[in-house]
Scaffold this motif. Structure first.
Motif, PDB file in Angstrom:
ATOM      1  N   THR A  80     -10.183   9.775   7.521  1.00 25.69           N
ATOM      2  CA  THR A  80     -11.646   9.835   7.468  1.00 25.69           C
ATOM      3  C   THR A  80     -12.230   9.001   6.338  1.00 25.69           C
ATOM      4  OG1 THR A  80     -11.543  11.833   6.085  1.00 25.69           O
ATOM      5  CG2 THR A  80     -11.734  12.158   8.462  1.00 25.69           C
ATOM      6  N   ALA A  81     -11.408   8.417   5.473  1.00 25.85           N
ATOM      7  CA  ALA A  81     -11.916   7.663   4.322  1.00 25.85           C
ATOM      8  C   ALA A  81     -12.735   6.465   4.784  1.00 25.85           C
ATOM      9  CB  ALA A  81     -10.751   7.213   3.445  1.00 25.85           C
ATOM     10  N   ASP A  82     -13.742   6.118   3.980  1.00 29.74           N
ATOM     11  CA  ASP A  82     -14.560   4.947   4.311  1.00 29.74           C
ATOM     12  C   ASP A  82     -14.281   3.779   3.368  1.00 29.74           C
ATOM     13  OD1 ASP A  82     -15.837   5.877   1.943  1.00 29.74           O
ATOM     14  OD2 ASP A  82     -17.704   4.898   2.569  1.00 29.74           O
ATOM     15  N   ASN A  83     -13.257   3.919   2.524  1.00 29.96           N
ATOM     16  CA  ASN A  83     -12.891   2.824   1.615  1.00 29.96           C
ATOM     17  C   ASN A  83     -11.391   2.875   1.346  1.00 29.96           C
ATOM     18  OD1 ASN A  83     -12.396   4.367  -1.085  1.00 29.96           O
ATOM     19  ND2 ASN A  83     -14.376   5.142  -0.352  1.00 29.96           N
ATOM     20  N   PHE A  84     -10.875   1.778   0.823  1.00 37.25           N
ATOM     21  CA  PHE A  84      -9.434   1.651   0.639  1.00 37.25           C
ATOM     22  C   PHE A  84      -8.908   2.574  -0.450  1.00 37.25           C
ATOM     23  CE2 PHE A  84     -10.309  -2.406   2.756  1.00 37.25           C
ATOM     24  CZ  PHE A  84      -9.248  -2.471   3.649  1.00 37.25           C
ATOM     25  N   ILE A  85      -9.703   2.839  -1.491  1.00 36.18           N
ATOM     26  CA  ILE A  85      -9.228   3.682  -2.597  1.00 36.18           C
ATOM     27  C   ILE A  85      -9.065   5.121  -2.131  1.00 36.18           C
ATOM     28  CG2 ILE A  85      -9.666   4.451  -4.944  1.00 36.18           C
ATOM     29  CD1 ILE A  85      -9.203   1.472  -4.743  1.00 36.18           C
ATOM     30  N   GLN A  86     -10.057   5.627  -1.416  1.00 34.51           N
ATOM     31  CA  GLN A  86      -9.969   7.004  -0.902  1.00 34.51           C
ATOM     32  C   GLN A  86      -8.858   7.111   0.135  1.00 34.51           C
ATOM     33  OE1 GLN A  86     -13.747   8.673   0.172  1.00 34.51           O
ATOM     34  NE2 GLN A  86     -12.804  10.166   1.525  1.00 34.51           N
ATOM     35  N   MET A  87      -8.715   6.072   0.953  1.00 33.07           N
ATOM     36  CA  MET A  87      -7.608   6.057   1.920  1.00 33.07           C
ATOM     37  C   MET A  87      -6.267   6.115   1.187  1.00 33.07           C
ATOM     38  SD  MET A  87      -5.110   3.881   3.307  1.00 33.07           S
ATOM     39  CE  MET A  87      -5.640   2.228   2.895  1.00 33.07           C
ATOM     40  N   PHE A  88      -6.184   5.430   0.054  1.00 26.89           N
ATOM     41  CA  PHE A  88      -4.936   5.420  -0.712  1.00 26.89           C
ATOM     42  C   PHE A  88      -4.635   6.796  -1.310  1.00 26.89           C
ATOM     43  CE2 PHE A  88      -2.277   4.344  -4.425  1.00 26.89           C
ATOM     44  CZ  PHE A  88      -1.256   3.695  -3.758  1.00 26.89           C
ATOM     45  N   LEU A 123      -2.524 -13.358   2.993  1.00 27.70           N
ATOM     46  CA  LEU A 123      -1.852 -12.668   1.890  1.00 27.70           C
ATOM     47  C   LEU A 123      -2.229 -11.189   1.859  1.00 27.70           C
ATOM     48  CD1 LEU A 123       0.018 -13.280  -0.554  1.00 27.70           C
ATOM     49  CD2 LEU A 123      -2.048 -13.458  -1.945  1.00 27.70           C
ATOM     50  N   ILE A 124      -3.512 -10.898   2.038  1.00 31.85           N
ATOM     51  CA  ILE A 124      -3.962  -9.498   2.047  1.00 31.85           C
ATOM     52  C   ILE A 124      -3.283  -8.736   3.179  1.00 31.85           C
ATOM     53  CG2 ILE A 124      -5.950  -8.001   2.487  1.00 31.85           C
ATOM     54  CD1 ILE A 124      -7.670 -10.132   1.053  1.00 31.85           C
ATOM     55  N   CYS A 125      -3.305  -9.324   4.382  1.00 32.35           N
ATOM     56  CA  CYS A 125      -2.721  -8.643   5.542  1.00 32.35           C
ATOM     57  C   CYS A 125      -1.213  -8.472   5.395  1.00 32.35           C
ATOM     58  CB  CYS A 125      -3.038  -9.410   6.824  1.00 32.35           C
ATOM     59  SG  CYS A 125      -4.766  -9.333   7.286  1.00 32.35           S
ATOM     60  N   PHE A 126      -0.556  -9.431   4.739  1.00 38.02           N
ATOM     61  CA  PHE A 126       0.884  -9.299   4.514  1.00 38.02           C
ATOM     62  C   PHE A 126       1.187  -8.080   3.663  1.00 38.02           C
ATOM     63  CE2 PHE A 126       4.552 -10.144   1.737  1.00 38.02           C
ATOM     64  CZ  PHE A 126       5.546 -10.247   2.698  1.00 38.02           C
ATOM     65  N   PHE A 127       0.429  -7.889   2.582  1.00 40.03           N
ATOM     66  CA  PHE A 127       0.684  -6.745   1.702  1.00 40.03           C
ATOM     67  C   PHE A 127       0.265  -5.428   2.351  1.00 40.03           C
ATOM     68  CE2 PHE A 127       0.762  -9.978  -1.769  1.00 40.03           C
ATOM     69  CZ  PHE A 127       2.041  -9.695  -2.209  1.00 40.03           C
ATOM     70  N   LEU A 128      -0.811  -5.456   3.127  1.00 39.81           N
ATOM     71  CA  LEU A 128      -1.175  -4.246   3.871  1.00 39.81           C
ATOM     72  C   LEU A 128      -0.074  -3.882   4.864  1.00 39.81           C
ATOM     73  CD1 LEU A 128      -4.971  -4.840   4.644  1.00 39.81           C
ATOM     74  CD2 LEU A 128      -3.988  -3.434   2.841  1.00 39.81           C
ATOM     75  N   PHE A 129       0.515  -4.901   5.482  1.00 40.07           N
ATOM     76  CA  PHE A 129       1.596  -4.640   6.435  1.00 40.07           C
ATOM     77  C   PHE A 129       2.841  -4.115   5.738  1.00 40.07           C
ATOM     78  CE2 PHE A 129       5.208  -6.340   9.062  1.00 40.07           C
ATOM     79  CZ  PHE A 129       5.082  -5.402  10.074  1.00 40.07           C
ATOM     80  N   ILE A 130       3.109  -4.563   4.506  1.00 43.08           N
ATOM     81  CA  ILE A 130       4.235  -4.005   3.741  1.00 43.08           C
ATOM     82  C   ILE A 130       4.039  -2.505   3.542  1.00 43.08           C
ATOM     83  CG2 ILE A 130       5.379  -3.993   1.481  1.00 43.08           C
ATOM     84  CD1 ILE A 130       6.140  -6.384   3.134  1.00 43.08           C
ATOM     85  N   GLY A 131       2.798  -2.097   3.240  1.00 46.30           N
ATOM     86  CA  GLY A 131       2.516  -0.664   3.130  1.00 46.30           C
ATOM     87  C   GLY A 131       2.767   0.062   4.432  1.00 46.30           C
ATOM     88  N   ALA A 132       2.358  -0.558   5.555  1.00 51.02           N
ATOM     89  CA  ALA A 132       2.576   0.064   6.866  1.00 51.02           C
ATOM     90  C   ALA A 132       4.061   0.140   7.206  1.00 51.02           C
ATOM     91  CB  ALA A 132       1.825  -0.719   7.946  1.00 51.02           C
ATOM     92  N   VAL A 133       4.834  -0.871   6.805  1.00 51.68           N
ATOM     93  CA  VAL A 133       6.278  -0.877   7.063  1.00 51.68           C
ATOM     94  C   VAL A 133       6.954   0.296   6.362  1.00 51.68           C
ATOM     95  CG1 VAL A 133       8.429  -2.111   6.544  1.00 51.68           C
ATOM     96  CG2 VAL A 133       6.518  -3.334   7.553  1.00 51.68           C
ATOM     97  N   GLY A 157       3.233  -2.620  -2.238  1.00 53.84           N
ATOM     98  CA  GLY A 157       2.627  -3.712  -1.485  1.00 53.84           C
ATOM     99  C   GLY A 157       1.187  -3.401  -1.111  1.00 53.84           C
ATOM    100  N   LEU A 158       0.934  -2.163  -0.696  1.00 52.18           N
ATOM    101  CA  LEU A 158      -0.430  -1.766  -0.328  1.00 52.18           C
ATOM    102  C   LEU A 158      -1.368  -1.860  -1.528  1.00 52.18           C
ATOM    103  CD1 LEU A 158      -2.388  -0.610   1.765  1.00 52.18           C
ATOM    104  CD2 LEU A 158      -1.607   1.671   1.144  1.00 52.18           C
ATOM    105  N   VAL A 159      -0.901  -1.435  -2.699  1.00 54.97           N
ATOM    106  CA  VAL A 159      -1.723  -1.506  -3.912  1.00 54.97           C
ATOM    107  C   VAL A 159      -2.085  -2.952  -4.227  1.00 54.97           C
ATOM    108  CG1 VAL A 159      -1.697  -1.170  -6.412  1.00 54.97           C
ATOM    109  CG2 VAL A 159      -0.903   0.637  -4.922  1.00 54.97           C
ATOM    110  N   LEU A 202      -5.813  -4.515  -4.457  1.00 52.35           N
ATOM    111  CA  LEU A 202      -6.279  -5.203  -5.670  1.00 52.35           C
ATOM    112  C   LEU A 202      -6.779  -6.612  -5.354  1.00 52.35           C
ATOM    113  CD1 LEU A 202      -3.543  -4.128  -8.261  1.00 52.35           C
ATOM    114  CD2 LEU A 202      -5.913  -3.358  -8.135  1.00 52.35           C
ATOM    115  N   ILE A 203      -6.072  -7.319  -4.471  1.00 51.89           N
ATOM    116  CA  ILE A 203      -6.528  -8.670  -4.089  1.00 51.89           C
ATOM    117  C   ILE A 203      -7.875  -8.577  -3.367  1.00 51.89           C
ATOM    118  CG2 ILE A 203      -6.006 -10.695  -2.663  1.00 51.89           C
ATOM    119  CD1 ILE A 203      -3.039 -10.142  -3.171  1.00 51.89           C
ATOM    120  N   ILE A 204      -8.032  -7.562  -2.517  1.00 54.47           N
ATOM    121  CA  ILE A 204      -9.319  -7.354  -1.842  1.00 54.47           C
ATOM    122  C   ILE A 204     -10.431  -7.173  -2.870  1.00 54.47           C
ATOM    123  CG2 ILE A 204     -10.655  -5.710  -0.463  1.00 54.47           C
ATOM    124  CD1 ILE A 204      -8.139  -5.273   1.232  1.00 54.47           C
TER     125      ILE A 204
END
Length: 673
Positions: free
Chosen positions: A129-137, A221-231, A177-179, A183-185
């Motif tokens: 339900t988070a509306d931002n990346f920090i709360q999602m984290f 680059l952003i999507c690569f690190f987001l995908f590392i978090g998903a992996v 990786g997600l962090v 941070l890059i975002i």
């Protein structure tokens, strides 16, 4: 209503955790189950209002972080993707809570267990339900913490300790990786809320980001690190080894982790950030290849596992591969649809496995079971339905999502699309084979366990049977009734929740592929069921000979030992870091540099020099007066000298020379001199 939906599981968790001694096992179970069931009912209302009436809801609860450019609020976003996930999470979690009241009834720490389960659900709801990346984290890390607590619930077992630590460490790699991605975002977008980031993304399509002395495309680059978090979270190839070991926790934990929470978080993240992934075709290709390889790899490993729960665990890993490569092919809606369908029949399989394990005195090795069909008929029927749904048998839930994934893979008409279609189709055959093997060895073969155990097997009580019955209904019906709404042509169900660029919309192409390629996965699934059943029924001697042959032993060992991933990680990766840690950080830094320049080194040096200073302690006042005057004269002289030469000399060299002379004075002469 929406805030109550999120915070009711937290209320239940606090009540069971802090007041468990007062409420007792029954009171804790009652409170947590009621909270989850009310949450599920609220999720249904939210689904009706948001998804069916097309009325998105945004709640800004309170400001959280406000520091110059970094502004983060406690905000909750309810769109189609969120309410679908809420319904799945709360339904499966409420069933698992109900199931746990009987399954864990004789555990003395039941209130703590129920508290952990509710906390797990709460953090998953925060994540979706988070509306931002920090709360999602926050939710992301919360489900990781709760998985550690639940896997290690029976903390006196060393295997549970090891499995929980392994899950935590491997997830930390993905979380790192997600962090970095978040941070890059923030560095580039100066914002972390979804609305701002997704709106600005088209502006940054050709922007270059300097990272580790190299120039990369920013969005890639952003999507690569987001995908590392998903992996890490969704146990894709490379960081998957924690998932089967998570079976050391109680069975309800396995059902919750594998069906609705934790592992689905990675797929949800990719779908949520689809407005980013759609602008980087290279990362989408990487997502597709990793997902397809995971689907095939896990299916081959599950083929020769003997632990009942591990077979189902590897099937989860394989199905997650299907979801991920569907997202990699820009068919996020199909991937999420399979996530929803998979949650129901995977929870059914795990809870059915728990019922079997209870019936046979906590035995998990399928080779020690057999002949349970007539002894536990209800559980047998539930497991058969769950396995058929997993296989993708026509007109059951899995059929309506898994086959569509393979169709859109072929209909993509790209190299990675055909690659994923081939591996996914082979994975469908292997899935059918090991699912039938599980059913046969557990229920249909001749009894192989102890007579006293097999004869005492019984169907479970009302709570467990009711839980299985509630799960079997969506496992049969939800795929058929939800297909047109969620992934049907012309359906505007997802709205702005999922973004797919015009170039990547290939669903229409998949409808017109050759009929042979449409029917092939189903045909291979039926072939897998038939061949597995016939081989184990009539060809057991052939299987034994094959296993004892030279090549058969190697193949069996390779698949049974999980492609030796654990062996490589333990003997090469872990040992390398242990060696580095000992020789560099411990011997060189801790016992070397820090001891020389730290308090111990200074104290030893001062102690040696203090011997000469003590000789000046004569006890005569005029000696002390003379020393004070001489010292002050020297200090003032050095100060004047320092001021005078400050414009001509770099005193850094002077200080280095002074330190070097200090060490030279302390150096002991060798015995040979």
């Amino acid at each position: 209503m929406y805030l109550l939906l999120i915070f009711l599981p937290l209320i239940g968790s606090i009540c069971a955790g802090l007041f468990g001694r007062i409420l007792g096992p029954f009171g804790s179970s009652f409170v947590t189950v009621i909270c989850l069931m009310v949450t599920f009912c609220l999720s249904l209302f939210a689904f009706y209002e948001v998804a069916l009436l097309d009325c998105c809801v945004y709640i800004k609860l309170a400001p959280w972080i406000n520091s110059e450019m970094l502004n983060v609020d406690w905000g909750f976003l309810f769109d189609s993707l969120t309410v679908v996930m809420c319904c799945v999470v709360t339904f499966v979690s409420s069933i698992v809570h109900l199931y746990s009241t009987e399954y864990m009834a004789y555990d003395p720490h039941l209130p703590r267990f129920m508290s952990y389960l509710s906390l797990f659900t709460f953090f998953m709801l925060i994540l979706v339900t988070a509306d931002n990346f920090i709360q999602m984290f926050v939710g992301w890390e919360g489900v990781g913490l709760c998985s550690y607590l639940l896997i290690n619930f029976w903390f006196t077992r060393i295997q549970a300790n090891k499995a929980a630590i392994k899950a935590m460490i491997l997830n930390r790699i993905g979380d790192f990786g997600l962090v970095i991605g978040i941070l890059i975002i923030f560095v580039e977008y100066k914002a972390v809320d979804y609305a701002t980031v997704f709106a600005l993304t088209p502006i940054f399509t050709n922007k270059v980001f300097h990272f580790l002395n190299f120039d990369f495309d920013l969005i890639s680059l952003i999507c690569f690190f987001l995908f590392i978090g998903a992996v890490g979270k969704s146990a894709q190839l490379g960081l998957h080894t924690w998932l089967p070991d998570a079976m050391e926790g109680p069975t309800p934990v396995s059902a919750l982790i594998h069906a609705a929470t934790m592992v689905t978080a990675g797929v949800f993240l990719i779908a949520r950030t689809s407005p980013l992934f759609e602008y980087t075709s290279s990362i989408l290709s990487l997502v597709t290849i990793v997902g397809a390889c995971t689907a095939f790899f896990a299916a081959t490993v599950g083929l020769l596992q003997n632990d009942l729960k591990r077979v189902i665990a590897y099937s989860t890993c394989s199905q997650l591969g299907y979801m991920v490569f569907a997202c990699g092919l820009s068919n996020y809606s199909v991937g999420v649809f399979h996530l929803v369908n998979h949650a129901f029949f995977k929870a059914l399989l795990f809870l059915g496995a728990g019922s079997i394990i209870h019936a046979v005195a906590d035995e998990q090795d399928m080779r020690k079971m057999g002949g349970l069909k007539k002894l536990v008929p209800f559980t047998y029927s539930m497991m058969v339905i769950g396995s058929l749904a997993l296989i993708g048998f026509p007109f059951l839930t899995g059929f309506y999502s898994k086959d569509v994934i393979l169709e859109v893979a072929y209909g993509k008409y790209t190299l990675e699309g055909h690659f994923s279609y081939i591996l996914g189709t082979l994975g469908a055959f292997l899935t059918a084979f090991y699912s039938t093997r599980l059913i046969y060895l557990t229920f249909l073969s001749k009894p192989n366990g102890y007579k006293s155990v097999i004869c005492a097997a019984y169907d479970s009580s009302y709570q467990i049977s009711a839980s299985l019955f509630f799960l079997v209904i969506p496992s049969v019906l939800i795929g058929f009734y939800a297909k047109d709404m969620i992934i049907g042509f012309g359906s505007d169900f997802w709205g702005n929740a999922i973004f797919t660029s015009i170039e990547n919309m290939n669903r229409i192409d998949s409808e017109f592929i050759t009929h042979f390629y449409k029917i092939l996965p189903v045909a291979l699934s039926i072939l897998g069921v038939t061949s597995s059943f016939l081989l184990y029924l009539f060809g057991s001697k052939i299987l034994v000979k094959l296993k004892l042959s030279t090549i058969g032993k190697k193949i069996y060992n390779f698949f049974n030992k999980k492609w030796f991933f654990d062996k490589v990680y333990n003997e090469y990766v872990s040992q390398f870091f242990f060696t580095i840690s000992y020789t560099v950080t411990y011997k060189t830094i801790d016992r070397g540099i820090i001891e020389i320049f730290g308090p111990m080194g200074l104290s030893s040096a001062i102690t040696k020099k203090a011997l000469y200073i003590s000789k000046l302690q004569t006890g005569y006042l005029y000696h002390y007066t003379f020393l004070i005057l001489t010292g002050l004269t020297l200090i003032l002289g050095v100060r004047q000298f320092w001021v005078f030469l400050g414009d001509f000399i770099d005193f850094k060299i002077f200080v280095l020379f002074l330190i070097l002379s200090f060490f030279l004075l302390n150096e002991k002469p060798s015995k040979n001199q």
